[in-house]
Enzyme design. Structure first.
Site, PDB file in Angstrom:
ATOM      1  N   ASP A 119     -42.630 -29.629  -3.720  1.00  0.00           N
ATOM      2  CA  ASP A 119     -42.819 -29.455  -5.156  1.00  0.00           C
ATOM      3  C   ASP A 119     -44.323 -29.374  -5.418  1.00  0.00           C
ATOM      4  OD1 ASP A 119     -42.197 -29.446  -7.944  1.00  0.00           O
ATOM      5  OD2 ASP A 119     -42.801 -31.541  -8.013  1.00  0.00           O
ATOM      6  N   THR A 169     -44.337 -24.712 -10.412  1.00  0.00           N
ATOM      7  CA  THR A 169     -45.637 -25.388 -10.251  1.00  0.00           C
ATOM      8  C   THR A 169     -46.446 -24.751  -9.122  1.00  0.00           C
ATOM      9  OG1 THR A 169     -44.430 -27.028  -8.957  1.00  0.00           O
ATOM     10  CG2 THR A 169     -44.980 -27.618 -11.195  1.00  0.00           C
ATOM     11  N   THR A 170     -45.779 -24.361  -8.034  1.00  0.00           N
ATOM     12  CA  THR A 170     -46.493 -23.689  -6.938  1.00  0.00           C
ATOM     13  C   THR A 170     -46.939 -22.303  -7.399  1.00  0.00           C
ATOM     14  OG1 THR A 170     -44.996 -24.830  -5.426  1.00  0.00           O
ATOM     15  CG2 THR A 170     -46.347 -23.088  -4.499  1.00  0.00           C
ATOM     16  N   ASP A 225     -36.453 -30.849 -11.337  1.00  0.00           N
ATOM     17  CA  ASP A 225     -36.844 -29.458 -11.600  1.00  0.00           C
ATOM     18  C   ASP A 225     -35.657 -28.660 -12.124  1.00  0.00           C
ATOM     19  OD1 ASP A 225     -39.262 -30.171 -10.663  1.00  0.00           O
ATOM     20  OD2 ASP A 225     -39.400 -28.692  -9.057  1.00  0.00           O
TER      21      ASP A 225
END
Length: 558
Positions: free
Chosen positions: A64, A97-98, A394
């Site tokens: 994550d 997020t990445t 998520d």
């Protein structure tokens, strides 16, 4: 001559370190690119995990982006901006997020040659902002609404969104199982915005498939006193009393002074204490409640008293669990046992105490008010369950966003390629330098499909060429990377979807971060003596040297 004799103006404290100009901007870009490289390999269904070991000996295995960025403990001031955008993407949307870190890093990488060639940062920033607005408008045009569908259809569509999110996680192998669980949990809380109404409880042992969803509240059996085992362990349609008071025999130890003229009066004082606790317990029983929960301790006297009257009680229930029970059963937490009326009592269809692994759980199901759900997670190692919890968080955020902003776009790099094609076409209509800058922005967007290929071990150049050709034909807007075959496929037809809000937020945040870093042309680092630690050390040194003969006060030290 007089001008040359002017003394130098000292503006900053001695020891201040300043760096400015083109070299400083390039240095900041290099730092941000290094951060993006650290999470690059975690993107997509074939992304790798990172094992992070901190100074306390804790081990975290995660892919994550936000979790990794938090745990990396980055100290470079410009690179910290990327940590912040990963956190903001996590709190606002939950997933991507990445993606957001990668995009910001790639925008800066594309800007670097221009900065080195002497292009002014503001020209780049202006073009990037224009490109960002064009990209977001294009996403809105391409997005497909899932409004107006029946509940069953909607559930299926939302499950597809959750599966897309979970496919890149550690629990990707069980994505269908967990996707349905997540959708049911999100729909259970209705329009409630409070995510803490979905509880996730972790119980080591068993397999992932042993995890289950409670359409109500479940929490671990609290610490209990003697007499607990004599209480009934299941009720059908019980009334529930929620308290925020201690039901314990308390003797006044501190700040209490009683003066007695007659020793026989002492007994009446002891009796008064007992009467107070018995009065409280009687009122609980008279309320008609079969289950008594309290945030504070319920002592052994009360536990035994309730056991004798076939009432279940649990003390020291956490604040969060108590609030969730209140939301689910329609009860209200009381701070007094006086005048307990039916309206403040909660109600549920079934209460039972169940063994899950090594733990015992109190489970309230069939709650009339609904509005809460609990996922009980099972699995092997603790690190694995922790990562499963982060993955489910998520997925829950994504499904919640898809319910609220019910538009989805094709995933698998399809939307990125389509925007990239659109911006390249638009750039041709612009005269001047801006054409180059928007082109470089469009090229940066290709990092997502390229990285998906790299992480899966495919030939990225080959796949990207196929995608460019397909998108240029005008019919392949939904075509992205096919992770299973290493070719290209229609992402929409293969149910690789994500809410459009994820992409919009990611492009917005990444562009803002890139523009912010490009607009910094000087870094001023204050000396260490600014800190309290430095001052303490300096004063200690000054005190130590006070008695030594070091020459007169005005003399210079050599």
């Amino acid at each position: 001559m007089a001008a040359m004799m002017q003394p130098q103006i000292i503006l900053l404290k001695e020891g201040t370190d300043t760096a400015q100009g083109k070299a400083q901007v390039v240095s900041n870009i290099n730092a941000c690119t290094a951060v993006a490289d650290s999470v690059r390999s975690t993107l997509g269904p074939r992304g790798m995990d990172k094992l992070i070991h901190d100074d306390k000996g804790n081990t975290t295995i995660s892919n994550d982006g936000a979790t990794i960025m938090k745990l990396l403990d980055i100290v470079h001031p410009a690179a910290k901006i990327l940590v912040d955008i990963a956190k903001s993407q996590d709190s606002e949307v939950g997933d991507g997020t990445t993606t957001v870190v990668l995009l910001a890093g790639e925008f800066l990488k594309e800007a670097k040659p221009f900065i080195e060639d002497g292009v002014h940062s503001q020209n780049l920033i202006r073009s990037y902002r224009t490109a960002s607005n064009l990209a977001i408008n294009k996403i809105r045009d391409l997005s497909v609404s899932i409004e107006g569908k029946s509940l069953e259809e909607k559930k299926t569509l939302l499950a597809k969104c959750a599966e897309t999110t979970l496919s890149s996680k550690l629990i990707g192998g069980e994505k269908e199982f967990f996707a349905l669980m997540v959708v049911d949990a999100v729909l259970a809380i209705g329009d409630g915005d409070r995510l803490n109404l979905i509880g996730i409880k972790k119980v080591p042992g068993g397999t992932m498939r042993d995890s289950f969803l409670v359409n109500g509240v479940a929490f671990k059996k609290t610490f209990s006193y003697a007499g607990f085992e004599q209480q009934p362990k299941s009720f059908v349609k019980p009334k529930i009393l929620l308290l925020n008071i201690e039901l314990e025999l308390k003797s006044e130890k501190e700040n209490a002074e009683i003066r007695l003229s007659d020793p026989s009066q002492y007994q009446s004082i002891v009796d008064a204490e007992w009467n107070i606790i018995y009065d409280k317990l009687d009122k609980c029983v008279q309320s008609g409640a079969k289950i008594v929960l309290s945030r504070l301790a319920i002592g052994d006297l009360a536990t035994q008293y309730f056991a004798d009257r076939d009432i279940f009680c649990a003390g020291r229930v956490t604040e969060e669990d108590l609030q969730r029970v209140a939301a689910a059963t329609g009860g209200t937490v009381q701070t007094s046992v006086n005048n307990v009326i039916d309206e403040v009592l909660g109600y549920c269809e079934l209460f039972e105490e169940k063994q899950v692994g090594n733990e015992r759980f109190n489970i309230f199901s069939g709650c009339p008010a609904g509005q809460t759900a609990t996922i009980v997670l099972r699995g092997g190692a603790d690190q694995f369950i922790d990562e499963a919890e982060r993955s489910l968080h998520d997925a829950i955020m994504i499904v919640r966003r898809a319910v609220k902003n019910s538009t989805v776009v094709a995933g698998g790099g399809a939307i990125d390629m389509e925007i990239s094609r659109y911006l390249r076409q638009h750039a041709r209509t612009i005269a001047g330098k801006s054409q180059l800058f928007i082109n470089s922005y469009a090229k940066a967007l290709e990092v997502i499909p390229r990285q998906l290929c790299d992480n899966a071990g495919f030939d990225a150049t080959d796949v990207l060429n196929k995608l460019r050709q397909k998108h240029a034909s005008g019919e392949g807007a939904n075509y992205g990377v096919d992770i299973n075959t290493g070719g290209i496929a229609d992402s929409f037809a293969n149910f690789v979807w994500e809410p459009s809000v994820v992409k919009i937020n990611a492009i917005n945040a990444a562009t803002e971060a890139a523009c912010l870093i490009l607009s910094v042309d000087e870094t001023v680092k204050n000396p260490k003596s600014e800190s309290a630690q430095g001052e303490a050390a300096a004063s200690a040194m000054a005190g130590r040297g006070r008695g030594l003969p070091r020459g007169g006060r005005g003399m210079r030290r050599r």
